[in-house]
Design an enzyme around this catalytic site. Structure first.
Site, PDB file in Angstrom:
ATOM      1  N   TRP A 324       0.837  -1.211   0.000  1.00  9.22           N
ATOM      2  CA  TRP A 324       0.000   0.000   0.000  1.00  9.22           C
ATOM      3  C   TRP A 324       0.871   1.260   0.000  1.00  9.22           C
ATOM      4  O   TRP A 324       0.536   2.259  -0.611  1.00  9.22           O
ATOM      5  CB  TRP A 324      -0.894  -0.011   1.258  1.00  9.22           C
ATOM      6  CG  TRP A 324      -1.782   1.188   1.382  1.00  9.22           C
ATOM      7  CD1 TRP A 324      -3.045   1.332   0.887  1.00  9.22           C
ATOM      8  CD2 TRP A 324      -1.499   2.425   2.051  1.00  9.22           C
ATOM      9  NE1 TRP A 324      -3.556   2.561   1.195  1.00  9.22           N
ATOM     10  CE2 TRP A 324      -2.616   3.256   1.916  1.00  9.22           C
ATOM     11  CE3 TRP A 324      -0.395   2.902   2.757  1.00  9.22           C
ATOM     12  CZ2 TRP A 324      -2.681   4.542   2.453  1.00  9.22           C
ATOM     13  CZ3 TRP A 324      -0.454   4.183   3.286  1.00  9.22           C
ATOM     14  CH2 TRP A 324      -1.580   4.988   3.131  1.00  9.22           C
ATOM     15  N   HIS A 325       2.026   1.166   0.681  1.00  5.35           N
ATOM     16  CA  HIS A 325       2.880   2.352   0.787  1.00  5.35           C
ATOM     17  C   HIS A 325       3.538   2.732  -0.520  1.00  5.35           C
ATOM     18  O   HIS A 325       3.986   3.871  -0.688  1.00  5.35           O
ATOM     19  CB  HIS A 325       3.952   2.145   1.869  1.00  5.35           C
ATOM     20  CG  HIS A 325       3.451   2.431   3.240  1.00  5.35           C
ATOM     21  ND1 HIS A 325       2.652   1.560   3.925  1.00  5.35           N
ATOM     22  CD2 HIS A 325       3.619   3.503   4.054  1.00  5.35           C
ATOM     23  CE1 HIS A 325       2.354   2.074   5.101  1.00  5.35           C
ATOM     24  NE2 HIS A 325       2.919   3.261   5.203  1.00  5.35           N
ATOM     25  N   GLY A 326       3.642   1.822  -1.437  1.00  7.34           N
ATOM     26  CA  GLY A 326       4.252   2.184  -2.708  1.00  7.34           C
ATOM     27  C   GLY A 326       4.482   0.981  -3.588  1.00  7.34           C
ATOM     28  O   GLY A 326       4.648  -0.144  -3.095  1.00  7.34           O
ATOM     29  N   PHE A 469       2.099   7.902  -1.218  1.00  5.72           N
ATOM     30  CA  PHE A 469       1.510   6.595  -0.913  1.00  5.72           C
ATOM     31  C   PHE A 469       0.064   6.562  -1.373  1.00  5.72           C
ATOM     32  O   PHE A 469      -0.853   6.673  -0.796  1.00  5.72           O
ATOM     33  CB  PHE A 469       1.632   6.289   0.573  1.00  5.72           C
ATOM     34  CG  PHE A 469       3.071   6.298   1.011  1.00  5.72           C
ATOM     35  CD1 PHE A 469       4.022   5.642   0.236  1.00  5.72           C
ATOM     36  CD2 PHE A 469       3.485   6.980   2.110  1.00  5.72           C
ATOM     37  CE1 PHE A 469       5.354   5.663   0.605  1.00  5.72           C
ATOM     38  CE2 PHE A 469       4.817   7.012   2.489  1.00  5.72           C
ATOM     39  CZ  PHE A 469       5.742   6.348   1.726  1.00  5.72           C
TER      40      PHE A 469
END
Lengths: 469, 390
Positions: A324-326, A469
């Site tokens: 999800w963060h990248g 993000f």
């Protein structure tokens, strides 16, 4: 448009002024929705179209869920929502990543597929508003709330500009009821608290986080040029930077919403004082960790299906949290590290050794170990590529000599000062005295502090770390 | 709990989110009368804003000039000796590397031009990257010091071009520090004049307004204030002259003293690409022959600057250095009387020597020998201007 930019202050002044002069709740909501569109469109007006696709989709699915009576029908609607939301997110955020990874994998076994990747632009904040919008349909499916009737209300819930691009991720059950009645200045706004929180957030972001970024960014660009002490210091400072960057943004978001009479959920709870890694995740990015808990970990079975399954669930949750963060492998690895930390901590705390020592010594040792653990995931998370992450780790542990450059002694004092301030604010030192100040003295002090904060911003604008993000 | 049982159209009561600490008097509301509440709130806002402005003004007063490219040392040195100079050259690195005040002074003395206090003395206030709006601000600040003997101000000829991107240093202290109200107003006026699309015009105007806001609120200047108080200010580009170096040549420094000529010099460039020199000269010629576009020239700004120089009791002179672009606008302005004295050396046909292989360091800067030639030529013109009836 960043909260620290001049044009945001102009937009907010206009939003605030007209909002409070309108009497009709419907007009107020329409006005806030328009302001939210301007805010979001300032990045790229084309992103607005995509956001409204998500809004319309989930609004319609919510109505559909309300209309059908059979469980099968409801499951169908929910499946459409999850597939569509994750499909949009997947295409815009992960398409290039998966294609590149597949091509690299095939090339590694000697197959040159010559694939072309689309140059898909990542819309700002898409991870945040997709999760927010999707949580609504899940909540309606679970009958935790009724489907919203007003399209404007739902659109404002998703697009509300204070929290649109970097959270906190608001739940529909928390926010939509606030739209039911006219907010009043007297009952719904605590001016001093909101203004104070905004200034604190501004200082965290524009003065502390950006100031640290300017100092330590070169360490990550050329790790070999810096000595080991600088690398350790850079890791500690990056912990402060990323906390101040993100929690500063959250503070400003909460304060901005507060000045309009709305409450957003708390996103941080002094995570730098966490005494174990589970505690850390209770205090860090709370709206995201609770989202994963409620919409992924619990549905996977949580800790109800035995020890092994609990660990597998934790691992899956943090694997996806990393993703999800990248759309990069480094975030996946970081997520796996987080999951592994949590599993290790659970194993440790359930063992016989886990109960010793106790009291303050336990808290202190726990804090040191947690802080060390958190610092150790930054070379991966912050590193520009795996080569440089590896170089940093080698220098940190003395496996490689490193360079001659150092960050300077002042930064050690600064680090200590920042930690003391963090502890002081947690203990609300001076809070009672501040609360007793008469309004005129508070206004004077605020003006002076605001001018000092403006002067001590790091030169130039830097985008928020969490926007990516 | 079944949602149908809940009040409100969304089926759930509002849940408390962030736990704002309750403070006494935490709202400006609270008094019974709505009007008096508003008045009290407005008074508090004004009070806070006043404190903000007062603090910002105090910080502005102690914010040092930018060190970049030696701006501040030059200013400090000049202000300490402001009453010793009769002629002031202001401009960019082309002025800095192009005019040697020692030669100007010697030539003026040889021509028999002197002041009440004896031989005339000139000072070179050229600073790398100092374009028109910045140099206008700098000049005003220097004039505000009331240099007692000042008789001539020579400004580098350059358009009031608001589209120049601050040499890619948009948010630097050098870009912020000249954005006072007056210069921002002039910049906005120039933005209104130049040929830009509405979007570009809006963006450019907003940029100048932001920089003005940064100047007024001292955005990002705190660290500079502290380092200055600690005595640790320095030029990040390391192009500053020391006070001793400034004293030696009254602000001038030939390029060769800063950077030893190497393969990147003009001569080497022409060896590798013989057409380059001709190309530059053709560009200058072509530019000079182009029809001047005064509709896009901020004559108001020029008039204002000229008036301020006159108010200081000095003569306003514009110098066109031998450059890489034509400058028909300055020439047209001189012809119609808006520029009273134009020293025009940007003419390859009249002054081909300034474009010779050994005459330059690069497209913009003259070599030491050329700078000496130009200084002599400028001194001769100044002598003509300064003689009675000149």
């Amino acid at each position: 448009m960043l909260f620290t930019e001049g044009r945001f202050f102009l937009l907010f002044a206009a939003a605030f002024g007209l909002y409070w002069s309108l009497q009709s709740n419907r007009l107020r909501k329409l006005w806030l929705l328009l302001c939210s569109c301007v805010f979001y469109g300032a990045w790229d007006w084309r992103f607005l179209g995509l956001m409204f696709v998500s809004i319309t989709l989930d609004y319609g699915i919510g109505r559909g869920l309300e209309a059908v009576k059979t469980d099968r029908g409801r499951r169908t609607w929910l499946t459409i929502s999850v597939v569509a939301n994750l499909g949009i997110l997947g295409f815009f955020k992960y398409f290039g990543f998966f294609v590149d990874s597949a091509v690299a994998l095939l090339q590694s076994i000697g197959l040159d597929v010559g694939a072309r990747t689309l140059n898909v632009v990542l819309p700002v904040g898409i991870s945040f508003y997709t999760f927010q919008s999707m949580s609504y349909t899940i909540d309606v499916y679970r009958r935790h709330m009724r489907a919203v009737r007003s399209y404007t209300d739902f659109a404002l819930f998703v697009a509300f500009f204070p929290q649109l691009v970097a959270g906190p991720i608001v739940r529909a059950v928390d926010f939509l009821p606030q739209l039911d009645r006219v907010r009043t200045w007297r009952d719904d706004v605590q001016v001093r608290a909101a203004l104070g929180l905004f200034l604190m957030g501004f200082v965290k972001k524009a003065c502390v986080a950006d100031g640290i970024a300017a100092a330590i960014d070169p360490v990550y660009v050329a790790p070999l040029a810096w000595d080991a002490a600088s690398h350790w210091l850079a890791l500690a400072l990056y912990t402060i930077q990323v906390y101040c960057d993100f929690s500063g943004y959250s503070d400003m978001a909460i304060a901005t919403a507060g000045l309009l009479g709305y409450q957003l959920t708390k996103n941080f709870d002094w995570p730098l004082l966490a005494t174990d890694i589970t505690d850390w995740w209770r205090r860090w990015h709370i709206s995201l960790s609770t989202w994963f808990r409620d919409y992924l970990y619990y549905p996977l079975g949580g800790n109800r299906l035995g020890t092994v399954r609990t660990y597998v669930n934790l691992w899956i949750v943090f694997f996806l949290c990393g993703l999800w963060h990248g759309a990069q492998w480094k975030y996946v690895i970081w997520g796996v590290m987080c999951g592994t930390y949590l599993i290790t901590h659970r194993l440790w705390s359930q063992s016989e050794l886990g109960s010793r020592p106790s009291g303050r010594a336990r808290a202190l040792i726990g804090w040191v170990l947690t802080t060390f653990g958190v610092m150790m995931w930054w070379p991966v998370f912050r590193g520009l590529d795996f080569t440089r992450s590896g170089q940093q780790i080698e220098i940190l542990f003395g496996w490689s000599p490193g360079g001659q450059r150092n960050l300077g002694a002042w930064w050690y004092a600064g680090l200590a000062a920042m930690l003391l301030v963090h502890m002081g604010t947690r203990a609300r030192l001076g809070g009672a005295g501040l609360a007793r100040l008469p309004d005129w003295a508070w206004a004077l002090g605020y003006g002076v502090c605001a001018a000092l904060a403006a002067a001590f911003t790091a030169s130039g604008y830097q985008p928020f770390v969490y926007f990516q993000f | 709990m079944r949602v149908e049982d809940q009040p409100g159209s969304h089926g759930m009561p509002a849940k408390a989110g962030i736990d704002f600490p309750r403070m006494s008097g935490s709202s400006v509301s609270g008094s019974p009368a709505r009007g008096s509440t508003f008045a009290r709130g407005a008074a508090l806002v004004l009070l806070g804003f006043g404190a903000f402005q007062a603090t910002a003004a105090a910080l502005r007063a102690i914010t040092p000039w930018p060190e970049d490219y030696g701006l501040r040392p030059k200013r400090d040195w000049f202000v300490e000796r402001k009453d010793q100079f009769d002629i002031l050259f202001v401009g960019s690195s082309r002025m800095f590397r192009g005019i040697d005040p020692r030669i100007v002074d010697a030539e003026l003395a040889r021509a028999g031009v002197a002041g009440e206090h004896g031989p005339l003395r000139s000072f070179n206030f050229g600073v790398g990257g100092m374009l028109r709006f910045e140099s206008a601000y700098v000049l005003d600040e220097l004039l505000a010091e009331k240099p007692a003997r000042l008789r001539v101000v020579v400004m580098e000829g350059e358009a009031w071009d608001p589209t120049t991107d601050f040499l890619k240093n948009t948010w630097s202290s050098r870009s912020v520090f000249w954005h006072d109200w007056e210069r921002t107003r002039l910049a906005l006026h120039s933005v209104a004049l130049v040929d830009l699309s509405p979007t570009e015009r809006l963006e450019r105007s907003w940029l100048h307004l932001q920089l003005c806001g940064m100047k007024l609120f001292n955005m990002g200047q705190g660290a500079r204030i502290v380092t200055n108080l600690l005595g640790e200010s320095r030029d990040p580009f390391q192009r500053s002259l020391t006070h001793e170096q400034i004293a030696v040549a009254a602000g001038y420094q030939p390029y060769e003293d800063f950077m030893a000529p190497g393969p990147t010099t003009w001569e080497a460039m022409l060896t590798n690409d013989p057409g380059h020199g001709i190309e530059i000269q053709d560009r200058v010629r072509g530019g000079n022959e182009r029809a001047p576009d005064l509709a896009h020239y901020n004559v108001t700004a020029l008039e204002g600057q000229k008036a301020r120089v006159h108010a200081a009791g000095a003569t306003f002179v514009v110098l066109l250095n031998p450059g890489d672009q034509g400058a028909p606008e300055e020439r047209a302005l001189a012809e119609r009387g808006d520029v009273e004295h134009l020293l025009d050396y940007n003419r390859p046909d009249l002054y081909p020597g300034y474009w010779a292989p050994k005459a330059r360091i690069d497209d913009f800067h003259l070599s030491r020998t050329s700078a000496e030639e130009l200084s002599k030529a400028v001194a001769a013109e100044l002598a003509r201007i300064l003689r009675p009836g000149g």
